[in-house]
Design a protein around this motif. Structure first.
Motif, PDB file in Angstrom:
ATOM      1  N   ASP A  81       9.678 -21.818 -16.603  1.00  0.00           N
ATOM      2  CA  ASP A  81       8.672 -22.335 -15.674  1.00  0.00           C
ATOM      3  C   ASP A  81       9.054 -21.879 -14.270  1.00  0.00           C
ATOM      4  O   ASP A  81       9.661 -22.610 -13.500  1.00  0.00           O
ATOM      5  N   LYS A  82       8.682 -20.647 -13.944  1.00  0.00           N
ATOM      6  CA  LYS A  82       9.075 -20.107 -12.645  1.00  0.00           C
ATOM      7  C   LYS A  82       8.031 -20.438 -11.576  1.00  0.00           C
ATOM      8  O   LYS A  82       6.834 -20.514 -11.867  1.00  0.00           O
ATOM      9  N   PRO A  83       8.458 -20.629 -10.337  1.00  0.00           N
ATOM     10  CA  PRO A  83       7.525 -21.022  -9.270  1.00  0.00           C
ATOM     11  C   PRO A  83       6.686 -19.880  -8.712  1.00  0.00           C
ATOM     12  O   PRO A  83       5.850 -20.096  -7.842  1.00  0.00           O
ATOM     13  N   ASP A  84       6.891 -18.647  -9.200  1.00  0.00           N
ATOM     14  CA  ASP A  84       6.149 -17.470  -8.700  1.00  0.00           C
ATOM     15  C   ASP A  84       6.348 -17.248  -7.204  1.00  0.00           C
ATOM     16  O   ASP A  84       5.438 -16.814  -6.495  1.00  0.00           O
ATOM     17  N   ALA A  85       7.529 -17.565  -6.711  1.00  0.00           N
ATOM     18  CA  ALA A  85       7.822 -17.327  -5.297  1.00  0.00           C
ATOM     19  C   ALA A  85       7.836 -15.832  -4.991  1.00  0.00           C
ATOM     20  O   ALA A  85       7.403 -15.400  -3.923  1.00  0.00           O
ATOM     21  N   LEU A  86       8.317 -15.024  -5.946  1.00  0.00           N
ATOM     22  CA  LEU A  86       8.408 -13.583  -5.734  1.00  0.00           C
ATOM     23  C   LEU A  86       7.018 -12.968  -5.590  1.00  0.00           C
ATOM     24  O   LEU A  86       6.816 -12.061  -4.776  1.00  0.00           O
ATOM     25  N   LYS A  87       6.045 -13.439  -6.366  1.00  0.00           N
ATOM     26  CA  LYS A  87       4.681 -12.913  -6.278  1.00  0.00           C
ATOM     27  C   LYS A  87       4.098 -13.151  -4.893  1.00  0.00           C
ATOM     28  O   LYS A  87       3.479 -12.264  -4.295  1.00  0.00           O
ATOM     29  N   GLU A  88       4.309 -14.339  -4.370  1.00  0.00           N
ATOM     30  CA  GLU A  88       3.790 -14.670  -3.033  1.00  0.00           C
ATOM     31  C   GLU A  88       4.461 -13.824  -1.960  1.00  0.00           C
ATOM     32  O   GLU A  88       3.806 -13.319  -1.050  1.00  0.00           O
ATOM     33  N   VAL A  89       5.771 -13.657  -2.067  1.00  0.00           N
ATOM     34  CA  VAL A  89       6.497 -12.852  -1.084  1.00  0.00           C
ATOM     35  C   VAL A  89       6.079 -11.389  -1.173  1.00  0.00           C
ATOM     36  O   VAL A  89       5.912 -10.714  -0.156  1.00  0.00           O
ATOM     37  N   MET A  90       5.887 -10.880  -2.382  1.00  0.00           N
ATOM     38  CA  MET A  90       5.472  -9.489  -2.554  1.00  0.00           C
ATOM     39  C   MET A  90       4.113  -9.246  -1.904  1.00  0.00           C
ATOM     40  O   MET A  90       3.898  -8.215  -1.258  1.00  0.00           O
ATOM     41  N   GLN A  91       3.194 -10.171  -2.045  1.00  0.00           N
ATOM     42  CA  GLN A  91       1.884 -10.039  -1.401  1.00  0.00           C
ATOM     43  C   GLN A  91       2.013 -10.004   0.120  1.00  0.00           C
ATOM     44  O   GLN A  91       1.353  -9.210   0.797  1.00  0.00           O
ATOM     45  N   SER A  92       2.884 -10.849   0.649  1.00  0.00           N
ATOM     46  CA  SER A  92       3.116 -10.857   2.096  1.00  0.00           C
ATOM     47  C   SER A  92       3.740  -9.547   2.563  1.00  0.00           C
ATOM     48  O   SER A  92       3.357  -8.998   3.607  1.00  0.00           O
ATOM     49  N   LEU A  93       4.702  -9.023   1.790  1.00  0.00           N
ATOM     50  CA  LEU A  93       5.346  -7.761   2.158  1.00  0.00           C
ATOM     51  C   LEU A  93       4.353  -6.599   2.109  1.00  0.00           C
ATOM     52  O   LEU A  93       4.392  -5.703   2.957  1.00  0.00           O
ATOM     53  N   GLU A  94       3.457  -6.617   1.124  1.00  0.00           N
ATOM     54  CA  GLU A  94       2.456  -5.552   1.033  1.00  0.00           C
ATOM     55  C   GLU A  94       1.549  -5.559   2.258  1.00  0.00           C
ATOM     56  O   GLU A  94       1.179  -4.498   2.778  1.00  0.00           O
ATOM     57  N   GLU A  95       1.165  -6.745   2.737  1.00  0.00           N
ATOM     58  CA  GLU A  95       0.355  -6.832   3.953  1.00  0.00           C
ATOM     59  C   GLU A  95       1.118  -6.277   5.151  1.00  0.00           C
ATOM     60  O   GLU A  95       0.545  -5.583   5.998  1.00  0.00           O
ATOM     61  N   THR A  96       2.405  -6.573   5.225  1.00  0.00           N
ATOM     62  CA  THR A  96       3.220  -6.097   6.346  1.00  0.00           C
ATOM     63  C   THR A  96       3.366  -4.585   6.322  1.00  0.00           C
ATOM     64  O   THR A  96       3.148  -3.910   7.331  1.00  0.00           O
ATOM     65  N   PHE A  97       3.723  -4.030   5.173  1.00  0.00           N
ATOM     66  CA  PHE A  97       3.958  -2.589   5.076  1.00  0.00           C
ATOM     67  C   PHE A  97       2.664  -1.785   5.194  1.00  0.00           C
ATOM     68  O   PHE A  97       2.690  -0.626   5.587  1.00  0.00           O
ATOM     69  N   ARG A  98       1.536  -2.400   4.848  1.00  0.00           N
ATOM     70  CA  ARG A  98       0.258  -1.696   4.937  1.00  0.00           C
ATOM     71  C   ARG A  98      -0.070  -1.313   6.380  1.00  0.00           C
ATOM     72  O   ARG A  98      -0.854  -0.396   6.628  1.00  0.00           O
ATOM     73  N   ILE A  99       0.518  -2.011   7.331  1.00  0.00           N
ATOM     74  CA  ILE A  99       0.298  -1.681   8.742  1.00  0.00           C
ATOM     75  C   ILE A  99       0.893  -0.326   9.078  1.00  0.00           C
ATOM     76  O   ILE A  99       0.358   0.422   9.896  1.00  0.00           O
ATOM     77  N   TYR A 100       1.990   0.033   8.414  1.00  0.00           N
ATOM     78  CA  TYR A 100       2.749   1.225   8.791  1.00  0.00           C
ATOM     79  C   TYR A 100       2.577   2.406   7.840  1.00  0.00           C
ATOM     80  O   TYR A 100       2.760   3.551   8.244  1.00  0.00           O
ATOM     81  N   THR A 101       2.254   2.139   6.596  1.00  0.00           N
ATOM     82  CA  THR A 101       2.256   3.235   5.632  1.00  0.00           C
ATOM     83  C   THR A 101       1.340   2.930   4.457  1.00  0.00           C
ATOM     84  O   THR A 101       1.042   1.766   4.159  1.00  0.00           O
ATOM     85  N   LYS A 102       0.909   4.001   3.809  1.00  0.00           N
ATOM     86  CA  LYS A 102       0.150   3.858   2.565  1.00  0.00           C
ATOM     87  C   LYS A 102       1.073   3.892   1.344  1.00  0.00           C
ATOM     88  O   LYS A 102       0.612   3.694   0.222  1.00  0.00           O
ATOM     89  N   THR A 103       2.343   4.161   1.578  1.00  0.00           N
ATOM     90  CA  THR A 103       3.294   4.169   0.468  1.00  0.00           C
ATOM     91  C   THR A 103       3.413   2.764  -0.097  1.00  0.00           C
ATOM     92  O   THR A 103       3.772   1.832   0.622  1.00  0.00           O
ATOM     93  N   PRO A 104       3.104   2.563  -1.370  1.00  0.00           N
ATOM     94  CA  PRO A 104       3.099   1.203  -1.923  1.00  0.00           C
ATOM     95  C   PRO A 104       4.510   0.684  -2.200  1.00  0.00           C
ATOM     96  O   PRO A 104       5.463   1.449  -2.330  1.00  0.00           O
ATOM     97  N   ILE A 105       4.613  -0.614  -2.276  1.00  0.00           N
ATOM     98  CA  ILE A 105       5.848  -1.242  -2.740  1.00  0.00           C
ATOM     99  C   ILE A 105       5.838  -1.198  -4.265  1.00  0.00           C
ATOM    100  O   ILE A 105       4.886  -1.643  -4.902  1.00  0.00           O
ATOM    101  N   LEU A 106       6.872  -0.648  -4.840  1.00  0.00           N
ATOM    102  CA  LEU A 106       6.941  -0.488  -6.291  1.00  0.00           C
ATOM    103  C   LEU A 106       7.798  -1.592  -6.901  1.00  0.00           C
ATOM    104  O   LEU A 106       8.863  -1.932  -6.378  1.00  0.00           O
ATOM    105  N   ARG A 107       7.307  -2.130  -8.003  1.00  0.00           N
ATOM    106  CA  ARG A 107       8.079  -3.126  -8.751  1.00  0.00           C
ATOM    107  C   ARG A 107       8.105  -2.665 -10.211  1.00  0.00           C
ATOM    108  O   ARG A 107       7.063  -2.638 -10.875  1.00  0.00           O
TER     109      ARG A 107
END
Length: 372
Positions: A308-334
């Motif tokens: 029963d995981k809290p999905d904290a990583l999913k929320e953080v990954m979405q936030s990081l994607e918004e941040t990196f989208r400002i600077y680059t089109k290179t996606p965050i890979l998981r």
């Protein structure tokens, strides 16, 4: 509201208003031609019904033209120009329709052979319906301007709500609340069990938040600084998980000084991984940090996912994607590779080498993918 007359809620307006309009027109027509005395004999005359029919044609023409012209003038930014074009357009269109209807009535039904025979009636009826068109326009634009004002207020409230939500989210990111809660719980336990260890733990916690606050003021931090803060965070988490977390750093010293990433994100990522995965001495959570292809910061961790995981990583990954989208089109890979999960974050080469020393220097990345 009059500009919503095509909605079902305005069905009564379309049906019953022409009765009122036609009756008023008939009364004013008698008054104009000094025939008001005829009302003492009988009000229900054929002319009254004709005026009601005329009112139906006028009302329909006004509704159609106001709706059509209202859509066409939305691209005009000036409200004054919109009002002017709308009033002129609706007036001309309704006048043409009423003129055709009146001409057809007198020419085909009454049997007049020349327009001179009913020219005065034509002018009077046109004037009366044109006056009603102006009244309609005043009501229509009054309702429209009120709605525009309400839309402006609603948009402003939405912007404020979005701003507050963003500020709260940024505050939560800066504070790294999951880390704060977990470390405080650990600190409380240590205070009873080992006061000396609790004091050292509190100093480490204060150091992490001091570095976090200082780094948050920057647009970028070097990977070397990010790794240093992350090591402190890992020490706190390791104590909180009774040694269930281990870490390995294989980061090139030179590259770690040259490459930069947005601040705080690495420590937030580590806390999210620790929240979603089991980290105990029996099932330890192992993390590895290294730079790949001189442009990617890789965070690898063992996949001990909780039931029963809290999905904290999913929320953080979405936030990081918004941040990196400002600077680059290179996606965050998981990527999941066997029993190991890899997270690859884009890293940037700063063009200005003195960006850290010169506080007025413009920090820009060498990644031009946004412009390709």
């Amino acid at each position: 509201m009059l500009h919503h007359i095509w909605n079902k809620s305005a069905i009564y307006y379309r049906i019953f208003y022409p009765f009122f309009s036609g009756s008023v027109t008939y009364f004013l027509l008698l008054l104009t031609f000094n025939r008001i005395g005829e009302l003492s004999e009988s009000y229900f005359r054929a002319e009254w019904l004709v005026c009601i029919v005329f009112a139906y044609f006028w009302n329909t023409s006004v509704l159609i033209s106001s709706r059509f012209i209202g859509k066409k003038i939305k691209f005009i930014s000036s409200i004054t120009e919109q009002v002017t074009y709308h009033v002129i357009g609706v007036s001309i269109f309704s006048s043409i329709i009423i003129g055709v209807v009146i001409y057809s009535y007198f020419y085909y039904l009454i049997g007049y052979t020349s327009i001179d025979n009913f020219l005065s009636e034509m002018y009077v009826l046109q004037g009366l319906f044109l006056f009603q068109t102006f009244i309609y326009e005043c009501a229509w634009w009054g309702a429209t301007l009120i709605e525009l004002k309400n839309e402006t207020i609603n948009k402003e409230e939405d912007r404020r709500a979005a701003y507050i939500s963003k500020e709260m989210r940024l505050f939560a990111e800066d504070a790294n609340l999951p880390l704060l809660y977990e470390t405080l719980e650990t600190l409380i336990g240590l205070a009873y069990k080992d006061p000396d260890h609790a004091e050292d733990y509190a100093e480490k916690l204060a150091k992490v938040y001091r570095n976090t606050i200082n780094n948050r003021k920057e647009e970028f931090v070097s990977i070397k600084e990010a790794v240093k803060t992350t090591k402190d965070v890992l020490q706190l988490l390791t104590d909180a998980r009774s040694g269930g977390i281990t870490a390995e750093f294989n980061v090139d010293e030179k590259l770690s000084e040259e490459l930069v990433i947005p601040p705080v994100i690495l420590s937030r990522l580590v806390v999210a991984i620790a929240s979603d995965h089991i980290a105990t001495p029996i099932q330890p959570l192992h993390l590895k940090f290294y730079i790949e292809e001189e442009s990617l910061l890789v965070v690898a961790h063992s996949c001990n996912e909780k039931i029963d995981k809290p999905d904290a990583l999913k929320e953080v990954m979405q936030s990081l994607e918004e941040t990196f989208r400002i600077y680059t089109k290179t996606p965050i890979l998981r990527i999941k590779k066997g029993k190991e999960c890899l997270i690859k974050l884009p890293a940037f080469q700063v063009e200005n080498k003195n960006w850290k020393k010169d506080r007025d220097a413009q920090v820009s990345t060498g990644d031009q993918s946004l412009f390709q």
